[in-house]
Design a protein around this motif. Sequence first.
Motif, PDB file in Angstrom:
ATOM      1  N   LYS A 270       0.813  -1.224   0.000  1.00  0.00           N
ATOM      2  CA  LYS A 270       0.000   0.000   0.000  1.00  0.00           C
ATOM      3  C   LYS A 270       0.844   1.270   0.000  1.00  0.00           C
ATOM      4  O   LYS A 270       0.300   2.358  -0.180  1.00  0.00           O
TER       5      LYS A 270
ATOM      6  N   SER B  38      -0.786  10.494   0.668  1.00  0.00           N
ATOM      7  CA  SER B  38      -2.102  10.205   0.086  1.00  0.00           C
ATOM      8  C   SER B  38      -2.512   8.760   0.350  1.00  0.00           C
ATOM      9  O   SER B  38      -3.682   8.479   0.642  1.00  0.00           O
ATOM     10  N   ASN B  39      -1.562   7.842   0.235  1.00  0.00           N
ATOM     11  CA  ASN B  39      -1.858   6.430   0.499  1.00  0.00           C
ATOM     12  C   ASN B  39      -2.207   6.214   1.973  1.00  0.00           C
ATOM     13  O   ASN B  39      -3.090   5.404   2.298  1.00  0.00           O
TER      14      ASN B  39
ATOM     15  N   GLU C 265      -3.571   8.429   3.997  1.00  0.00           N
ATOM     16  CA  GLU C 265      -4.902   8.987   4.240  1.00  0.00           C
ATOM     17  C   GLU C 265      -5.981   8.027   3.736  1.00  0.00           C
ATOM     18  O   GLU C 265      -7.024   7.851   4.380  1.00  0.00           O
ATOM     19  N   ARG C 266      -5.731   7.389   2.591  1.00  0.00           N
ATOM     20  CA  ARG C 266      -6.686   6.425   2.044  1.00  0.00           C
ATOM     21  C   ARG C 266      -6.804   5.204   2.958  1.00  0.00           C
ATOM     22  O   ARG C 266      -7.898   4.677   3.183  1.00  0.00           O
ATOM     23  N   HIS C 267      -5.675   4.763   3.496  1.00  0.00           N
ATOM     24  CA  HIS C 267      -5.667   3.609   4.403  1.00  0.00           C
ATOM     25  C   HIS C 267      -6.445   3.914   5.686  1.00  0.00           C
ATOM     26  O   HIS C 267      -7.221   3.077   6.166  1.00  0.00           O
TER      27      HIS C 267
ATOM     28  N   GLU D 107     -10.133   3.812   4.981  1.00  0.00           N
ATOM     29  CA  GLU D 107     -10.609   2.435   4.853  1.00  0.00           C
ATOM     30  C   GLU D 107     -10.763   1.774   6.219  1.00  0.00           C
ATOM     31  O   GLU D 107     -11.727   1.042   6.459  1.00  0.00           O
TER      32      GLU D 107
END
Length: 295
Positions: free
Chosen positions: A272, A278-279, A281-283, A286
């Motif tokens: 990931k 950005s990754n 924040e996405r994690h 989720e």
Amino acid sequence: MAAASPLLSFSLLLLLLPVSNAIYCDEVDCYDLLGVKQDANASEIRKAYYKLSLEHHPDKNPDPESRKLFIKIANAYEILKDESTREQYDYAIAHPEEVFYNTAQYYRAYYGHKTDPRAVLIGLLLIVSAFQYINQLTRYSQAIESVKQTPAYRNRLKALEFERTGGLSSKKKGHKQMDKKVEEELSNEVELQIQGVEKPSLWSLYGVQFILLPYSIGKVLSWEICWFWRYHVKKLPYAWEDACYLTRKSLKIHANTWQNIDDYRKEDLVMKRLWDKSNMERHIAEMRKESKRRK
């Protein structure tokens, strides 16, 4: 009572006044011991000491009282021959009411220059390291004893005993408790995982860390230079270990906790690329959705 308080304080002060001078030459004046005046120069003080030492030195005079007097004379000379200690002594004579200041200045001027700062530092590190190791050992021992009282630990011992004996030992003893000797032997083979308490290690002591400080600094600098060269200059892809380090750092996970994560989960987190903002924040988004779904 109000009038008695200042009188009591004054009486206590009078009792403390002799201490200011006594720390130098007991109750005797250092100048009087050498038979010189307070304004005597260094040459006069030295001549007076040599003259008295010839008279009272143990090699010249076997009288025990003369020996005691010689020790006092030598001490007076040590104080008056040194400019700093003589200055402090003269100040103590002129200001006997400043008991605590004079005492502190005496130990600083008379003993401070005789003590090697390196020896003080080493001694301090040894003392701190000893207390640190004792504290670590105590905490670890307490944690071990707490874990050994849990049902999970007892079940692990019974499972290990069953594996070793094929269940024969358990059938013979029925529901009786495990033999103490067997329990001790098996407990040495059971790997205890204690969260938050590390096993005592000499390498973690402050004294050892201080000695290894140059090596540690060199190792960190070398690692930083290699990292910069590989991933900032040559733009190489991250190696597995380095990607794990970045992932663990991004998630703020301790190294021991990371080791306990299964390989599939580790690979999923590394893929990931959570070190990218950005990754990450996405994690987090989720994880929040998953948490709400479970509720």
